[in-house]
Design a protein around this motif. Structure first.
Motif, PDB file in Angstrom:
ATOM      1  N   LYS A  24      31.809  28.596  29.577  1.00 28.60           N
ATOM      2  CA  LYS A  24      31.177  29.260  30.721  1.00 28.60           C
ATOM      3  C   LYS A  24      30.290  28.275  31.487  1.00 28.60           C
ATOM      4  CE  LYS A  24      28.373  33.224  32.076  1.00 28.60           C
ATOM      5  NZ  LYS A  24      27.621  34.419  31.620  1.00 28.60           N
TER       6      LYS A  24
ATOM      7  N   ASN B 181      32.623  30.799  34.357  1.00 22.48           N
ATOM      8  CA  ASN B 181      32.998  32.130  33.871  1.00 22.48           C
ATOM      9  C   ASN B 181      33.433  32.019  32.415  1.00 22.48           C
ATOM     10  OD1 ASN B 181      32.998  34.122  36.248  1.00 22.48           O
ATOM     11  ND2 ASN B 181      34.135  32.384  37.104  1.00 22.48           N
ATOM     12  N   THR B 182      33.462  33.159  31.732  1.00 17.35           N
ATOM     13  CA  THR B 182      33.828  33.194  30.323  1.00 17.35           C
ATOM     14  C   THR B 182      35.342  33.030  30.156  1.00 17.35           C
ATOM     15  OG1 THR B 182      34.184  35.576  30.306  1.00 17.35           O
ATOM     16  CG2 THR B 182      31.934  34.771  29.877  1.00 17.35           C
TER      17      THR B 182
ATOM     18  N   PHE C  61      37.349  36.032  31.363  1.00 15.58           N
ATOM     19  CA  PHE C  61      37.562  36.151  32.799  1.00 15.58           C
ATOM     20  C   PHE C  61      38.909  35.544  33.187  1.00 15.58           C
ATOM     21  CE2 PHE C  61      37.414  34.158  36.975  1.00 15.58           C
ATOM     22  CZ  PHE C  61      37.088  35.220  37.806  1.00 15.58           C
ATOM     23  N   TYR C  62      39.193  34.355  32.676  1.00 16.55           N
ATOM     24  CA  TYR C  62      40.444  33.689  33.025  1.00 16.55           C
ATOM     25  C   TYR C  62      41.634  34.330  32.342  1.00 16.55           C
ATOM     26  CZ  TYR C  62      37.636  30.165  35.308  1.00 16.55           C
ATOM     27  OH  TYR C  62      36.777  29.521  36.161  1.00 16.55           O
TER      28      TYR C  62
END
Length: 291
Positions: free
Chosen positions: A278, A283-284, A287-288
């Motif tokens: 992140k 983003n974590t 998320f991807y």
């Protein structure tokens, strides 16, 4: 399926369908026998150079961009401080049995043999099949049969006997295969390799900077200096950056669980991996994956 990288010989595959036995010398395992009847895939990091002898079934190995197969009564030399992807398959004509021997070749074993042995003149030189795979000579096949009764300490093998058996094996290799014996004699003399090639092939591996230096044929200080001149950053920074970029690529293009991606890229803790992921990407990992 991607698996956490196994370190050998200190850490071994262990499952209900896998039977492993060891012959131990001076406190460390020098010969491992594996017999199983299920297919197996994984990644193996070698802490010592190893001879892989396949006695039944076949093993496919990948290092970098090179993939090759070792079939029944064939062998190959796997060099230390490298990560190999492997896939083991049994013989469909023999109850899907896969049978291998892994023989650890420590530097002191090779050194002792070369310094105390008369000059060896190979009698056979046609055992190479290609890509580092060699046919086992009849003498080597008989050698594997001769040590089989000693697994599980039945009967007990004394350390002096085991040293003699290892020396016998090296004699068989030297006499029976010139190119393989040359590979063995060069194990203690790493060849200087382009740092870019070393890093691209091994950046995901859970190995130390000392290992990277060894693979490239440099001292640790020379490796760090040459690396800085090429990449304009410390090796540890570059490695983390490459691993995190590769993790994002895998998340976006596969359905592999985050934990498997974490372990396959050399991270040992999922929460730590998620945190630095992140920090780097904004983003974590989830998320991807959702994206």
């Amino acid at each position: 399926m991607t698996q956490k990288i196994i370190k050998f010989p200190l850490q071994l595959t262990d499952s209900e369908s896998t039977k492993r036995n060891s012959l131990v010398l001076d406190g460390y395992s020098v010969i491992e026998k594996c017999i199983q009847n299920t297919e197996e895939k994984g990644m193996l990091y070698l802490e010592e150079s190893v001879l892989l002898l396949v006695l039944e079934g076949s093993a496919s190995l990948t290092f970098g961009k090179q993939t090759y197969t070792v079939a029944k009564n064939q062998l190959t030399l796997l060099k230390k401080a490298r990560v190999y992807e492997y896939e083991k398959k049994g013989n469909s004509n023999n109850k899907n049995i896969y049978h291998e021997l892994l023989i650890v070749l420590k530097d002191d074993l090779i050194k002792s043999f070369l310094t105390t042995t008369e000059k060896i003149i190979p009698k056979e030189t046609n055992g190479e099949i290609g890509n580092g795979v060699h046919s086992m000579t009849e003498c080597l096949i008989i050698f594997t049969e001769s040590i089989d009764p000693y697994f599980n300490d039945k009967p007990e093998m004394y350390s002096g006997q085991l040293r003699l058996k290892l020396k016998e094996m090296l004699y068989h290799l030297g006499i029976g295969n010139q190119s393989l014996f040359q590979e063995l004699t060069q194990l203690r003399e790493p060849v200087k390799t382009e740092i870019q090639d070393v890093m691209e092939q091994n950046f995901f591996s859970p190995i130390t900077l000392t290992d990277f230096a060894y693979i490239s044929g440099r001292s640790l200080s020379s490796f760090k200096r040459d690396f800085q001149n090429i990449y304009n950053m410390p090796p540890a920074t570059w490695i983390r950056k490459k691993r995190l970029e590769k993790a994002k690529e895998i998340l976006e293009t596969t359905q592999l669980p985050i934990s498997e991606i974490c372990f396959s890229l050399g991270f040992e803790n999922v929460s730590h991996f998620s945190r630095i992921f992140k920090e780097y990407h904004g983003n974590t990992p989830n998320f991807y994956r959702a994206k």
